[in-house]
Design a protein around this motif. Structure first.
Motif, PDB file in Angstrom:
ATOM      1  N   SER A 110      31.679  -2.337  -0.724  1.00  0.00           N
ATOM      2  CA  SER A 110      30.550  -1.404  -0.773  1.00  0.00           C
ATOM      3  C   SER A 110      29.969  -1.213   0.634  1.00  0.00           C
ATOM      4  O   SER A 110      29.551  -0.134   1.011  1.00  0.00           O
ATOM      5  CB  SER A 110      29.487  -1.876  -1.768  1.00  0.00           C
ATOM      6  OG  SER A 110      28.821  -2.993  -1.246  1.00  0.00           O
ATOM      7  N   ARG A 111      29.992  -2.295   1.406  1.00  0.00           N
ATOM      8  CA  ARG A 111      29.494  -2.165   2.777  1.00  0.00           C
ATOM      9  C   ARG A 111      30.456  -1.342   3.623  1.00  0.00           C
ATOM     10  O   ARG A 111      30.040  -0.554   4.470  1.00  0.00           O
ATOM     11  CB  ARG A 111      29.295  -3.539   3.408  1.00  0.00           C
ATOM     12  CG  ARG A 111      27.814  -3.796   3.664  1.00  0.00           C
ATOM     13  CD  ARG A 111      27.602  -5.122   4.323  1.00  0.00           C
ATOM     14  NE  ARG A 111      27.203  -4.968   5.709  1.00  0.00           N
ATOM     15  CZ  ARG A 111      27.394  -5.907   6.627  1.00  0.00           C
ATOM     16  NH1 ARG A 111      28.034  -7.019   6.322  1.00  0.00           N
ATOM     17  NH2 ARG A 111      26.958  -5.730   7.843  1.00  0.00           N
ATOM     18  N   ARG A 114      29.727   2.244   2.935  1.00  0.00           N
ATOM     19  CA  ARG A 114      28.480   2.701   3.558  1.00  0.00           C
ATOM     20  C   ARG A 114      28.630   2.874   5.064  1.00  0.00           C
ATOM     21  O   ARG A 114      28.191   3.861   5.634  1.00  0.00           O
ATOM     22  CB  ARG A 114      27.350   1.703   3.258  1.00  0.00           C
ATOM     23  CG  ARG A 114      26.393   2.192   2.174  1.00  0.00           C
ATOM     24  CD  ARG A 114      25.231   1.237   1.989  1.00  0.00           C
ATOM     25  NE  ARG A 114      25.678  -0.056   1.477  1.00  0.00           N
ATOM     26  CZ  ARG A 114      25.337  -1.247   1.980  1.00  0.00           C
ATOM     27  NH1 ARG A 114      24.502  -1.321   3.003  1.00  0.00           N
ATOM     28  NH2 ARG A 114      25.802  -2.358   1.456  1.00  0.00           N
ATOM     29  N   THR A 117      30.762   5.995   5.954  1.00  0.00           N
ATOM     30  CA  THR A 117      30.015   7.239   5.788  1.00  0.00           C
ATOM     31  C   THR A 117      28.992   7.413   6.914  1.00  0.00           C
ATOM     32  O   THR A 117      28.849   8.483   7.492  1.00  0.00           O
ATOM     33  CB  THR A 117      29.298   7.251   4.420  1.00  0.00           C
ATOM     34  OG1 THR A 117      30.296   7.050   3.420  1.00  0.00           O
ATOM     35  CG2 THR A 117      28.570   8.546   4.177  1.00  0.00           C
ATOM     36  N   TRP A 118      28.341   6.306   7.217  1.00  0.00           N
ATOM     37  CA  TRP A 118      27.357   6.349   8.299  1.00  0.00           C
ATOM     38  C   TRP A 118      28.019   6.780   9.612  1.00  0.00           C
ATOM     39  O   TRP A 118      27.525   7.666  10.308  1.00  0.00           O
ATOM     40  CB  TRP A 118      26.729   4.949   8.442  1.00  0.00           C
ATOM     41  CG  TRP A 118      25.846   4.807   9.637  1.00  0.00           C
ATOM     42  CD1 TRP A 118      24.528   5.168   9.718  1.00  0.00           C
ATOM     43  CD2 TRP A 118      26.207   4.285  10.917  1.00  0.00           C
ATOM     44  NE1 TRP A 118      24.061   4.904  10.980  1.00  0.00           N
ATOM     45  CE2 TRP A 118      25.060   4.368  11.724  1.00  0.00           C
ATOM     46  CE3 TRP A 118      27.390   3.767  11.455  1.00  0.00           C
ATOM     47  CZ2 TRP A 118      25.050   3.943  13.060  1.00  0.00           C
ATOM     48  CZ3 TRP A 118      27.386   3.350  12.786  1.00  0.00           C
ATOM     49  CH2 TRP A 118      26.230   3.432  13.569  1.00  0.00           C
TER      50      TRP A 118
END
Ligand SMILES: Nc1ncnc2c1ncn2[C@@H]1O[C@H](COP(=O)(O)OP(=O)(O)OP(=O)(O)O)[C@@H](O)[C@H]1O
Ligand SMILES: Nc1ncnc2c1ncn2[C@@H]1O[C@H](COP(=O)(O)OP(=O)(O)O)[C@@H](O)[C@H]1O
Ligand SMILES: [Mg+2]
Ligand SMILES: [Mg+2]
Lengths: 272, 295
Positions: A110-111, A114, A117-118
């Motif tokens: 999940s990290r 994230r 995407t960031w």
């Protein structure tokens, strides 16, 4: 802290790229390494994360000798973006490219998502998520290389020629991001020929020539000293050229950036 | 379409002419170059600029036939270079007339020594040994790499590699010289010197130059034609001053020279107004001196 102590480096073909160089990069510092082609800039910063090991002298990263540790270990804290993105990119898609190191460092899925995407958003690469890096333009590839390192949020970010292939808008975004990183306490080291970019960022500057450091100082000190700049094959920023050309009209000449220039000129012109 | 196009080739000066040129890479979903119609005259020094990814390199690849012959994909519209219809002319034939310096120099160098790399193009021209030696020396000298002539290209720094690629084209002296961000790895004084050499070749041999560049601080002064692209299309095409002072150029984020930006900021505030927009620091100094005279 990175501590380079009297380091010399000779390539296997006998080229002496660094001659007894000493330099200290403090935590939270923003440093630009500049100087002529072949001066040894890339060689110097490759020592910072152990990609190269000194022929003599030593390099300490947070008090650990780079000879006593591995690049893999160092990379978590010292991220390195290559001058030529082709030396760095190898995955099938941009997304995989950016995820690769994150997974290697043990980020959970999940990290990873994230962070990817960031990073894609930060570097304006969203539309290329599923594209092969080899089908991108030169400037876009450079941004993928930047994204893949910035994604794992290393404590020290070393970027070799980050503005290559970038247009004005991308450079401005990069500048703001670097300033933000730096204000969060990260150490940022850039190697660059882009005088105008440096003039707007105002880092501490180290000038190199023929394997040696020939000058060190603030952007203002270095970029307004034509004699020293010429030794390192660099030109004075345009704004400074203008102020130097107007020195006899009572202008100060140690002006390097657009905002200060506008302010100073406005004051005088309004009186007219 | 065809008859219309035929008339271009009889135009005396046009050396590159495209008409509705649209190109899509294999498997790409949208064209990288779209409906481009431009004319470049013989002997021009043209600067091609625009945001990262807008299609500059792709257009350059059309000029020397890498597109469509190497990259394949789908090419629509017309393109003529010198007297050749690019679509119908093999790359090796075009290469004798059109030299291209790649954006990434490392992909261009392959010989075992710098000297051999620079001489490579000349061997293909079947040039006499003495003339070849002279050309290679001149190219190495003006590119500042004489001292590296026996080194292996892959054991050089990024900027040194870029100089080798540029030296190759300086030695060739092709009728059309296309340079794709040739100074991105160069130190600023080196970039300036190389622009000057290219300018000399452009003037003395009437060689046509097409230069892709973001750093207009350095390049603007040599150009007599500026083309700006954005998302595959040509959005501005004309004289440097006209193009660089236009609102559009500012909006797409073209690398307008810093002094020009400074001037624009002062003009916005109604503090400074010139009949001609400054593109170099010399021009800006002259303008400010004029206004502040008698202070
Ligand atoms: N792989 C290599 N093998 C041998 N010599 C090399 C190699 N890479 C670089 N050199 C040489 O080492 C010296 C320093 O090179 P380095 O790449 O550090 O320069 P740089 O300052 O980064 O230059 P640039 O601005 O062109 O990138 C140069 O003389 C160069 O020719
Ligand atoms: N070999 C390729 N295959 C598919 N798409 C490509 C290829 N090279 C470039 N592109 C795409 O075409 C567009 C234009 O790229 P390019 O001409 O290299 O831009 P520029 O040189 O202006 O930065 C970009 O969207 C890029 O991702
Ligand atoms: Mg380098
Ligand atoms: Mg390009």
């Amino acid at each position: 802290m990175i501590d380079v102590k009297r380091v010399s480096f000779t390539y296997p073909n006998g080229t002496e790229a660094l001659r007894e160089v000493s330099i200290r990069v403090r935590d939270g510092e923003f440093l630009a390494v500049m100087g002529q082609n072949g001066a040894g800039k890339t060689t110097l910063v490759k020592l910072f994360n152990g990609l190269l090991k000194p022929t003599s002298g030593k390099v300490l990263v947070d008090n650990v000798n780079t000879k006593d540790t591995s690049v893999a270990k160092l990379a978590r804290s010292v991220g390195f973006v290559f001058q030529n993105p082709d030396n760095q990119l190898f995955c099938e898609t941009v997304e995989e490219e950016i995820s690769f190191a994150l997974r290697n460092f043990g980020f959970d899925e999940s990290r990873v998502k994230r962070r990817v995407t960031w990073a894609l958003n930060l570097l304006g690469l969203n539309e290329y998520r599923k594209t092969s890096p080899f089908m991108l333009s030169g400037g876009e590839r450079k941004r993928v290389a930047l994204a893949s390192v910035l994604a794992w949020d290393p404590k020290v970010v070393v970027m070799d020629e980050p503005t290559i292939g970038q247009d004005h808008r991308q450079k401005e975004k990069l500048r703001q991001f670097i300033i933000q990183l730096n204000s969060q306490g990260k150490t940022v080291v850039i190697v660059t020929h882009d005088v105008e970019f440096v003039a707007e960022c105002a880092p501490r500057i180290v000038l190199m020539s023929s394997g040696r450091i020939v000058a060190e100082g603030s952007s203002k000190e270095i970029l307004t000293d034509p004699e020293t700049l010429t030794k390192a094959s660099i030109v004075v920023p345009q704004i400074t050229q203008v102020f130097m050309g107007l020195a006899d009209l009572g202008f100060q000449f140690d002006v390097i950036d657009l905002l200060s220039a506008k302010k100073l000129l406005s004051e005088r012109l309004i009186k007219k | 379409m065809e008859p219309n196009f035929a008339s271009y080739s009889v135009g005396l000066m046009a050396i590159i002419k495209t008409e509705g040129l649209t190109y899509t890479y294999p498997v790409a979903t949208k064209p990288a170059v779209e409906d481009v119609s431009i004319t470049i005259e013989k002997g021009e020094f043209a600067v091609l600029t625009g945001p990262s990814g807008c299609g500059k390199t792709t257009l350059c690849r059309c000029f020397n036939g890498l597109i469509p012959h190497f990259y394949r994909g789908d090419l629509q519209g017309h393109i003529r270079v010198i007297d050749f219809d690019v679509r119908e002319t093999p790359i090796h034939k075009l290469a004798l007339h059109v030299g291209l310096v790649f954006q990434n120099p490392e992909n261009q160098l392959f010989a075992l020594s710098v000297e051999k790399d620079v001489a490579f193009g000349l061997e293909n021209l079947g040039m006499l040994r003495e003339e070849m030696q002279k050309r290679v020396n001149y190219a190495l000298e003006t590119s500042g790499i004489s001292h590296l002539r026996l080194k292996a290209p892959h054991e050089l720094s990024g900027g040194q590699q870029q100089r080798v690629a540029i030296a190759g084209i300086i030695a060739m002296q092709p009728e059309v010289m296309v340079l794709d961000e040739p100074t991105s790895f160069l130190d600023p004084l080196g970039a300036e010197k190389i622009f000057k050499v290219i300018r000399i070749l452009n003037q003395s041999l009437n060689m046509t130059v097409i230069l892709v560049e973001h750093r207009l601080d350095l390049a603007a002064r040599y150009a007599n034609h500026v083309i700006v692209m954005d998302r595959g299309k040509v959005i501005l095409d004309g004289e440097p001053k006209e193009v660089l002072s236009s609102e559009k150029a500012r909006l797409v984020g073209v690398g307008i020279p810093k002094v020009t930006r400074l001037y624009q900021r002062l003009e916005e505030d109604g503090i400074l107004k010139a009949s001609e927009i400054p593109l170099s620091s010399e021009e800006m100094i002259a303008l400010l001196r004029g206004v502040l005279a008698g202070d």
